[in-house]
Design a protein around this motif. Sequence first.
Motif, mmCIF file in Angstrom:
data_model
loop_
_atom_site.group_PDB
_atom_site.id
_atom_site.type_symbol
_atom_site.label_atom_id
_atom_site.label_comp_id
_atom_site.label_asym_id
_atom_site.label_seq_id
_atom_site.Cartn_x
_atom_site.Cartn_y
_atom_site.Cartn_z
ATOM 1 N N ARG B 36 0.849 -1.176 0.000
ATOM 2 C CA ARG B 36 0.000 0.000 0.000
ATOM 3 C C ARG B 36 0.889 1.230 0.000
ATOM 4 N NH1 ARG B 36 -3.650 0.991 5.277
ATOM 5 N NH2 ARG B 36 -3.592 3.126 4.505
ATOM 6 N N GLN B 37 0.381 2.278 -0.604
ATOM 7 C CA GLN B 37 1.167 3.504 -0.705
ATOM 8 C C GLN B 37 0.327 4.677 -0.228
ATOM 9 O OE1 GLN B 37 2.608 4.599 -4.655
ATOM 10 N NE2 GLN B 37 4.428 5.474 -3.708
ATOM 11 N N LEU B 43 6.101 3.161 -0.175
ATOM 12 C CA LEU B 43 5.441 1.867 -0.356
ATOM 13 C C LEU B 43 5.717 0.985 0.846
ATOM 14 C CD1 LEU B 43 6.459 2.632 -3.521
ATOM 15 C CD2 LEU B 43 5.248 0.509 -3.867
ATOM 16 N N ARG B 44 4.683 0.389 1.381
ATOM 17 C CA ARG B 44 4.826 -0.507 2.514
ATOM 18 C C ARG B 44 4.295 -1.886 2.136
ATOM 19 N NH1 ARG B 44 1.958 2.407 7.365
ATOM 20 N NH2 ARG B 44 0.527 3.047 5.693
ATOM 21 N N LEU B 45 5.103 -2.898 2.423
ATOM 22 C CA LEU B 45 4.776 -4.264 2.037
ATOM 23 C C LEU B 45 3.752 -4.858 2.995
ATOM 24 C CD1 LEU B 45 5.491 -6.647 0.134
ATOM 25 C CD2 LEU B 45 7.246 -7.278 1.796
ATOM 26 N N ILE B 46 2.656 -5.374 2.459
ATOM 27 C CA ILE B 46 1.601 -5.962 3.282
ATOM 28 C C ILE B 46 1.814 -7.469 3.413
ATOM 29 C CG2 ILE B 46 -0.889 -6.240 3.577
ATOM 30 C CD1 ILE B 46 -1.266 -3.852 1.668
ATOM 31 N N TYR B 47 1.859 -8.136 2.285
ATOM 32 C CA TYR B 47 2.087 -9.578 2.226
ATOM 33 C C TYR B 47 2.845 -9.895 0.951
ATOM 34 C CZ TYR B 47 -0.904 -11.593 5.934
ATOM 35 O OH TYR B 47 -1.449 -11.998 7.125
ATOM 36 N N LEU B 90 -0.911 -1.540 -4.498
ATOM 37 C CA LEU B 90 -0.111 -1.936 -5.654
ATOM 38 C C LEU B 90 0.289 -3.396 -5.546
ATOM 39 C CD1 LEU B 90 2.011 1.262 -5.632
ATOM 40 C CD2 LEU B 90 0.793 0.503 -7.649
ATOM 41 N N CYS B 91 0.106 -4.099 -6.631
ATOM 42 C CA CYS B 91 0.516 -5.499 -6.727
ATOM 43 C C CYS B 91 1.780 -5.571 -7.574
ATOM 44 C CB CYS B 91 -0.603 -6.305 -7.363
ATOM 45 S SG CYS B 91 -0.197 -8.028 -7.680
ATOM 46 N N ALA B 92 2.650 -6.522 -7.274
ATOM 47 C CA ALA B 92 3.856 -6.706 -8.070
ATOM 48 C C ALA B 92 4.184 -8.185 -8.164
ATOM 49 C CB ALA B 92 5.034 -5.943 -7.452
ATOM 50 N N GLY B 109 -2.146 -0.251 -9.995
ATOM 51 C CA GLY B 109 -2.639 0.193 -8.702
ATOM 52 C C GLY B 109 -4.156 0.259 -8.626
ATOM 53 N N THR B 110 -4.673 0.089 -7.424
ATOM 54 C CA THR B 110 -6.105 0.262 -7.141
ATOM 55 C C THR B 110 -6.231 1.308 -6.044
ATOM 56 O OG1 THR B 110 -6.689 -2.027 -7.692
ATOM 57 C CG2 THR B 110 -8.203 -0.808 -6.247
#
Lengths: 110, 115
Positions: B36-37, B43-47, B90-92, B109-110
């Motif tokens: 999420r940003q 940017l912070r990593l969620i999972y 954001l997905c990567a 991004g969503t």
Amino acid sequence: LAKTTQPISMDSYEGQEVNITCSHNNIATNDYITWYQQFPSQGPRFIIQGYKTKVTNEVASLFIPADRKSSTLSLPRVSLSDTAVYYCLGRNNAGNMLTFGGGTRLMVKP
Amino acid sequence: DVKVTQSSRYLVKRTGEKVFLECVQDMDHENMFWYRQDPGLGLRLIYFSYDVKMKEKGDIPEGYSVSREKKERFSLILESASTNQTSMYLCASSPPAGTVRLGQYFGPGTRLTVT
């Protein structure tokens, strides 16, 4: 959060060379050092990656000292379109993943 | 070209709703990530996930869960959306660790708004 330190923002003028330095003290031995660029309303875009010394591609150069605890992204002769946020990656607190720090917001002025 | 697609560019949900954010990649990458940003926080990593049915917590997993039933698809789930989950998601995806040279490829991004 990633254990990286880079300037929050930088200003430059068109045609100048811009150097952005990131410290990543907890980079692991087998990690590559990676930088991304992000424009507003877009996802980050990979721009350059290196392991040691110097790497150059069509977009930028990356300088990595022998201890690999920092790296410098060099953008030659910036243009207005280089205005973006630039991120280096470092290890997260758990040390199990490379992740993004806060980034450097580069503003290129005419 | 690597393509990472996300199911929605903009989404508005109500507090307490269950929210699914879908991400699909077409490069047969082993690794997939959800970030999420937020302004000023980067940017912070969620999972993230190294393989099908495998998941690892990132830096801010609280309030989120994920699902990876197929290699190409990685879903982020907000079990009960709250206003503080209003953010850009954001997905990567990336190749496996041995080929980390190629970096991560991001979707568009969503932008989720929880009211």
